[in-house]
Design an enzyme around this catalytic site. Structure first.
Site, PDB file in Angstrom:
ATOM      1  N   SER A  33       0.833  -1.192   0.000  1.00  0.00           N
ATOM      2  CA  SER A  33       0.000   0.000   0.000  1.00  0.00           C
ATOM      3  C   SER A  33       0.874   1.250   0.000  1.00  0.00           C
ATOM      4  CB  SER A  33      -0.901   0.005   1.235  1.00  0.00           C
ATOM      5  OG  SER A  33      -0.122   0.287   2.376  1.00  0.00           O
ATOM      6  N   LYS A  34       0.260   2.355  -0.300  1.00  0.00           N
ATOM      7  CA  LYS A  34       0.935   3.630  -0.293  1.00  0.00           C
ATOM      8  C   LYS A  34       1.616   3.863   1.062  1.00  0.00           C
ATOM      9  CE  LYS A  34      -0.936   7.921   0.483  1.00  0.00           C
ATOM     10  NZ  LYS A  34       0.198   8.612   1.111  1.00  0.00           N
ATOM     11  N   ARG A  35       0.937   3.464   2.093  1.00  0.00           N
ATOM     12  CA  ARG A  35       1.462   3.596   3.455  1.00  0.00           C
ATOM     13  C   ARG A  35       2.835   2.931   3.616  1.00  0.00           C
ATOM     14  NH1 ARG A  35       1.012   6.955   5.840  1.00  0.00           N
ATOM     15  NH2 ARG A  35      -0.734   7.999   6.784  1.00  0.00           N
TER      16      ARG A  35
END
Length: 504
Positions: A260-262
């Site tokens: 994920s972007k996270r």
RNA sequence: GGAGCGUUGGUCAAGGGGUUAAGACACCUCCCUUUCACGGAGGAAUCACGGGUUCGAUUCCCGUACGCUCUACCA
């Protein structure tokens, strides 16, 4: 059976374009182009609450940067327009109504609040064949009541009526036969209260209308595949259904789970193809492009995440990928993303590509640091000289800046400990020698420098590092005399002088 | 909880009934280089576990474990 190959990428424009999304596009594209087919981009914007301005344009920019141009799309046009589902809205209802007529779907009048309450009350509540008889829908209401509610314009959705105990199976191109028991699948909403279709209805209707021959998507879609297969069977005939392939997921590097972007923020690497600025909070997320990746490397790296040619070749151009790609060589398991390997691909492409293809990006990077490069020829020479030392485009700033500008800081501390009067005198002499030098070629400079060292009973090894630091500012860069050749006599002499006065 | 999918070195992965189980990234050692890289040589896996089938299983079958995905009027 010789149906034209047509594939589609169907993103919903809700934010930055994720690595996995680009890889899905890439596999679609490679598959289609390998078979001389068409690549279509269809925008799945049926959820109006998630609309993000600019996201659609951004997606097309990313595709363009990657060299994945669609044959048909809202931007490129095409015979099956419109390619934006929101603009196709009126089309879907008739198919949902048809399903009801045929007994494959029904109206449901339960409100969102009622469903929420139900979910709180019953753990793991599913609107399905096991529970639908206790809900408010056209199956439990009388025909007259249903018609009355519809006539009154009461909000309602249309749900698929999953059959009892049917084995729904299909052949996935990379997983083989996959099957599901229909009684375990819930009655998905097909048409929402706002008359927009859900993904489930829209994907089937549009794939049919757009004559899609092969449908590839991420593995996260596998559990809803039986709904789509049934819809095909009910609406357009199973024989017309595209061939499915569910692509393995790209996983986070540490631990498990979808990347994920996270994870990118946390571990310090990009996840989106290009910079994405969230219009809601102005938050900027860096992309591979801005981080200094070449599109060739980005695409190459992505292609190897889940696919390989079965040979030892790892570096592929787009044309080579198109020529060699096949779905049956796609791996089944998810792949953890490895940023180190991604950088390696970029380094390989920097070495492989003609420097003129990225010289403007480098000169732009240099300009940001206040270094204006006027001499294009020199820039190309410099880039060729240092490119082996760069893995990301911004590395060129450190490696090339000193060719155009005197180093801002000189690592004097690295010279000082072994510095003495003898060396001071030697360099003073070297300056005179350089000034009088008629030839200014690396090989000549090296020869005369070493001659002078010998004449002074000094080992060249003790002199090379100081010279490097005088010219470069630090312990890095290509051959010292190549540097001297490129920066020229005047600059070489002036840099030596400058450091010499500091040392003396 | 349920369903589906998956599981070869730290990572990407080839292979697929009998092999010394390729290769790449990363890491370590060495060579090259009087910098740093590039390049070259070398270094690591009883193929998740347990049962079968078989003369023989990492490879086929069945379980188990573990992981992931899904389980919205989101895609």
């Amino acid at each position: 059976m010789s149906k034209k190959v047509r594939v589609r990428f169907a993103p919903s424009p809700t934010g930055g374009l994720h690595l996995g999304g680009v890889r899905t596009v890439l596999f679609n594209y490679l598959f289609a182009k390998n078979l001389g087919g068409d690549f279509i981009v269809r925008i799945e914007d049926t959820d109006q609450t998630r609309f993000v301005p600019g996201a659609e344009e951004y997606i097309f920019n990313c595709l363009q940067w990657c060299g994945l141009e669609p044959d048909e799309s809202p931007l490129h046009g095409g015979p099956y327009a419109p390619y934006r589902q929101s603009e196709r809205k009126p089309l879907y209802r008739q198919y949902a109504e048809q399903l009801i007529k045929d007994g494959y779907a029904y109206y449901a009048f339960d409100t969102a609040e009622e469903l929420d309450a139900k979910r709180k009350e019953v753990a793991n509540f599913q609107y399905s064949q096991h529970t639908r008889s206790g809900m408010r829908n056209s199956l439990t209401l009388s025909e007259a009541e249903t018609q009355q509610l519809l006539a009154d314009g009461v909000q309602h959705v249309i749900r698929i009526k999953m059959p009892a105990d049917v084995e729904v199976k299909f052949a996935d191109m990379i997983r083989g036969e996959v099957s599901f028991n229909s009684s375990l699948v819930d009655d998905k909403v097909l048409l929402k209260a706002d008359a927009m279709p859900t993904y489930h209805l829209a994907v089937v209707v549009d794939d049919y209308l757009m004559k899609i021959s092969h449908a590839f998507r991420g593995e996260e879609w596998l559990p809803s595949a039986p709904v789509h297969v049934l819809l095909w069977q009910y609406l357009f005939g199973i024989d017309n259904m595209p061939q499915w392939a569910h692509l393995p997921l790209i996983l986070k590097p540490d631990g498990n789970g979808k990347l994920s972007k996270r994870d990118g923020d946390r571990l310090g690497f990009p996840v989106f193809a290009m910079d994405w600025k969230d219009p809601k909070n102005e938050e900027m997320t860096t992309g591979f492009k801005e981080r200094g990746f070449l599109p060739e490397a980005f695409v190459n790296m992505l292609a190897m995440l889940g696919w390989n040619a079965g040979t030892e070749q790892e570096i592929f151009s787009m044309d080579e990928l198109i020529a060699k790609f096949s779905m049956d060589r796609v791996h089944k398991g998810g792949a953890k993303f490895d940023y180190e390997k991604a950088k390696w691909y970029n380094g390989e492409w920097i070495k492989k590509l003609d420097v003129s293809s990225f010289r403007f990006q480098v000169s732009g990077l240099l300009a940001e640091k206040g270094i204006v490069v006027a001499d294009d020829e020199k820039l190309i020479k410099v880039l060729n000289l240092v490119k082996d030392r760069c893995t990301l485009l911004p590395d060129f700033v450190q490696q090339a800046a000193f060719f155009f500008k005197q180093p801002e800081t000189v690592d004097i501390a690295a010279i000082q400990p072994k510095w003495d009067e003898k060396k001071q005198l030697f360099f003073a002499e070297a300056i005179r020698m350089f000034e009088q030098s008629a030839l200014w070629q690396a090989a000549d400079l090296e020869a005369s420098f070493k001659e002078l060292a010998a004449a002074n009973q000094l080992k060249p090894g003790e002199l090379m590092l100081p010279l490097r630091i005088m010219l470069v500012g630090g312990k890095f860069g290509p051959g010292v005399f190549e540097i001297a050749e490129l920066i020229g006599k005047a600059e070489t002499v002036s840099r030596i002088k400058a450091v010499l006065t500091e040392l003396g």
